[in-house]
Every structure is written in C-alpha cells, then in structure tokens.
Design an enzyme around this catalytic site. Structure first.
Site, PDB file in Angstrom:
ATOM      1  CG  HIS A  12      -1.735  -1.219   1.391  1.00 51.69           C
ATOM      2  ND1 HIS A  12      -3.021  -1.297   0.899  1.00 51.69           N
ATOM      3  CD2 HIS A  12      -1.477  -2.432   1.951  1.00 51.69           C
ATOM      4  CE1 HIS A  12      -3.526  -2.495   1.171  1.00 51.69           C
ATOM      5  NE2 HIS A  12      -2.609  -3.208   1.801  1.00 51.69           N
ATOM      6  CD  GLU A 190      -4.792  -8.243   7.467  1.00 55.70           C
ATOM      7  OE1 GLU A 190      -5.689  -7.690   6.811  1.00 55.70           O
ATOM      8  OE2 GLU A 190      -3.807  -7.630   7.937  1.00 55.70           O
ATOM      9  CG  ASP A 268       0.042  -5.298   4.522  1.00 58.30           C
ATOM     10  OD1 ASP A 268      -0.626  -4.694   3.664  1.00 58.30           O
ATOM     11  OD2 ASP A 268      -0.469  -5.821   5.530  1.00 58.30           O
TER      12      ASP A 268
HETATM   13 ZN   LIG Z   1      -2.667  -5.018   2.815  1.00 58.60          ZN
END
Ligand SMILES: [Zn+2]
Length: 309
Positions: A12, A190, A268
């Site tokens: 991200h 997740e 991430d």
């Molecule tokens: Zn993510």
C-alpha cells in the site's frame, strides 16, 4: 538483504509513509499530527490489531495533500524497492481515503503517475483498492470516478477493516471492474475467516488473494488455492505486527508452500510494520532456516504471480 529479482505484489503506497516524511509533509502542508516528533510518532506504531493500526494509518494520511506529496511518497518507495531487488511492483492505493478528505482523484493520479514515469528501475502497475469500512455504494462511486484513468490501471482490490465486511458485499463493484478488463484482487483471510476467502474467489472472482493466511484452517480451501494456482500475497511481518499470528514460528507460510500454494512474499505497509520486502525475505530466511536457493525460488514465484512484468 536478498538480492534476488522479485515482484512486490502487496504494497500500500500509503503504508510507505515513514514518520520523518509524515512530519515533513505535515509541516509543508500545515497539517497538525497528534505526535509531533519522529520518536513519538514511531512509538505510536505499537498496534494491538488491524483496527488500531488503521486508526493511526488514516490519521497520518492527512499529510498527503498535493500531487507532489504522492509523487515523493511513491518515488521514495520505488528507490527502496529497487535496492531490495524488486523489478516489478503492483502497488495499492486507497482513492476513497483521499477523496473523502477532499483531495481530488486527479491529484492522487497525477502524483503517482509522475513517480512511475520518473524512474526506470521498477515496472509498476497501479491497483486502487476499495475500503470495506465504507458501503459498497461508495466503492462503486469511487470506481466510476476512476473511469478516466481505467486504461492506466492494472486492476482493483479490496482492503481496510475486514471483520464484519464480507467480500460478497462488493460483488457489483468487482463485476464492473472486470467488465472494464481490470484484474481483481482482494484482502481476505487476514483477520477474517476462510469463508471470506471462498467469497473472494467465488463471488468476486479474484485472481489473487491478499493475505489469505487463514485458509490454513480449511483443508479444502488450501487444496482449491493450490489446484487453481491462485497466489496468496503473504506479508509475515505485517501478520506478526498486527497479531494475526504470535510470531514467525507460528506463521503458516511454510505449511502453505508445502501444500503447493503459490505465495508472493510482500511487506504490506512497510513503514508501519518494521520492514520492506528485502527485510521480509531476510526475516523468513532466519525464522525457517531457508537457504539462498530457497529465497531465490520464492523470489521467482513472486515474479510468476505478477499480472505483467
Ligand atoms: Zn494489505
């Protein structure tokens, strides 16, 4: 640092906002953050779970105001990524997190595209993600806003608060994106249950699953992912930091690989989770006693999981 050429497929761009850059942009744009120096802001990066991280994440995003801000953010990431051997990055961004605070989509796109054009080391695809804590109608409006840039986008994704927001709520949004020829991915499994991964596959029709680690609780799901070659973008440092797993020893990564699941290791939100992709490879090498040849196979697997090179 792992020198192997690799793809980073779960990144991200907002999650590459280092405390020092956040404070610099805050000063430049006249934005006040609760934490006024690097030490205090860094100390705030001690998260209990996904939601406590997201609260700070969205607060820090307030410093991103201009096209130059987005350009600097992505450019800094690409320099770091290239140093880690990344040759292909398929980069997430959250349009709604910016338009909801009156930053026009054109500003975001102008900055991100300038950063991509300003370098040659990393091949980059952009994947706007819809945030699940807002209703699907808002995601649909966001996708429609993106239409002028549709040819410049690689795909669409789904992120943010997972629990209580099953992927199936976004079926219409993903169907429209697919009709435009865009690739589809979604965060699922997740914190959410294996059922959310099934929905991402069967209702949204995603080609990759982001995280997906809770598939390990469902043998049929693991077999499905392996048989269909649907990659998981796995982010072990994030999973430990957000306490999805206790530590790397408890992480299902080795079991997923043993089961034949395609895995693309990624970072991430690396500014928040203690390491970029090179550090991620280093950490799993230490945790599992893997050889350089093992890391080379993982890196090659990540390139194979990319949509285009
Ligand atoms: Zn993510």
């Amino acid at each position: 640092m792992s020198p192997h050429p690799k793809a980073e497929l779960h990144l991200h761009v907002e999650g590459t906002l280092e405390p020092a850059m956040a404070l610099r942009l805050a000063a430049r744009n006249g934005v006040t953050l609760r934490h006024r120096d690097v030490e205090a802001l860094s100390a705030a990066y001690d998260f209990r779970d996904l939601q406590s991280f997201l609260d700070l994440y969205y607060e820090c995003m307030a410093v991103l105001r201009t096209a130059a801000d987005f350009e600097e953010l992505l450019a800094a990431y690409l320099v770091r990524a290239a140093a880690d051997g990344v040759t292909r990055a398929e980069v997430f961004f959250d349009p709604q997190a910016h338009t909801s605070r009156d930053v026009p989509l054109a500003v975001v796109m102008q900055g991100l595209l300038a950063a991509i054009d300003g370098q040659e080391a990393v091949s980059v695809g952009l994947i706007p993600c819809f945030v699940r804590h807002l209703p699907a109608s808002d995601a649909l409006a966001s996708l429609q806003d993106l239409e002028p840039w549709a040819d410049l986008l690689l795909g669409v994704g789904l992120d943010s608060t997972e629990l209580g927001h099953p992927p199936s709520e976004f079926a219409e949004v993903f169907a429209l994106a697919r009709s435009w020829g865009l690739h589809t991915v979604a965060h699922a499994g997740e914190e959410g249950p294996p059922a959310y991964v099934w929905e991402a596959l069967d209702v949204l029709g995603v080609e990759r699953v982001d995280h997906g680690i809770r598939c390990i609780e469902d043998d049929a799901l693991v077999r499905r992912l392996a048989a269909d070659g649907v990659p998981l973008t796995v982010c072990p440092l994030s999973n430990v930091r957000l306490r999805c797993v206790a530590d790397l020893a408890a992480h299902p990564l080795p079991r997923l690989l043993d089961a034949g699941v395609v895995v693309a290791l990624a970072s991430d939100d690396p500014a928040y989770f203690g390491g970029y992709v090179g550090a991620t490879y280093d950490a799993v090498q230490v945790a599992y006693g893997w050889s350089e040849a093992d890391l080379g196979r993982l890196a090659a697997m990540s390139l194979g999981a990319a949509f285009t090179g």
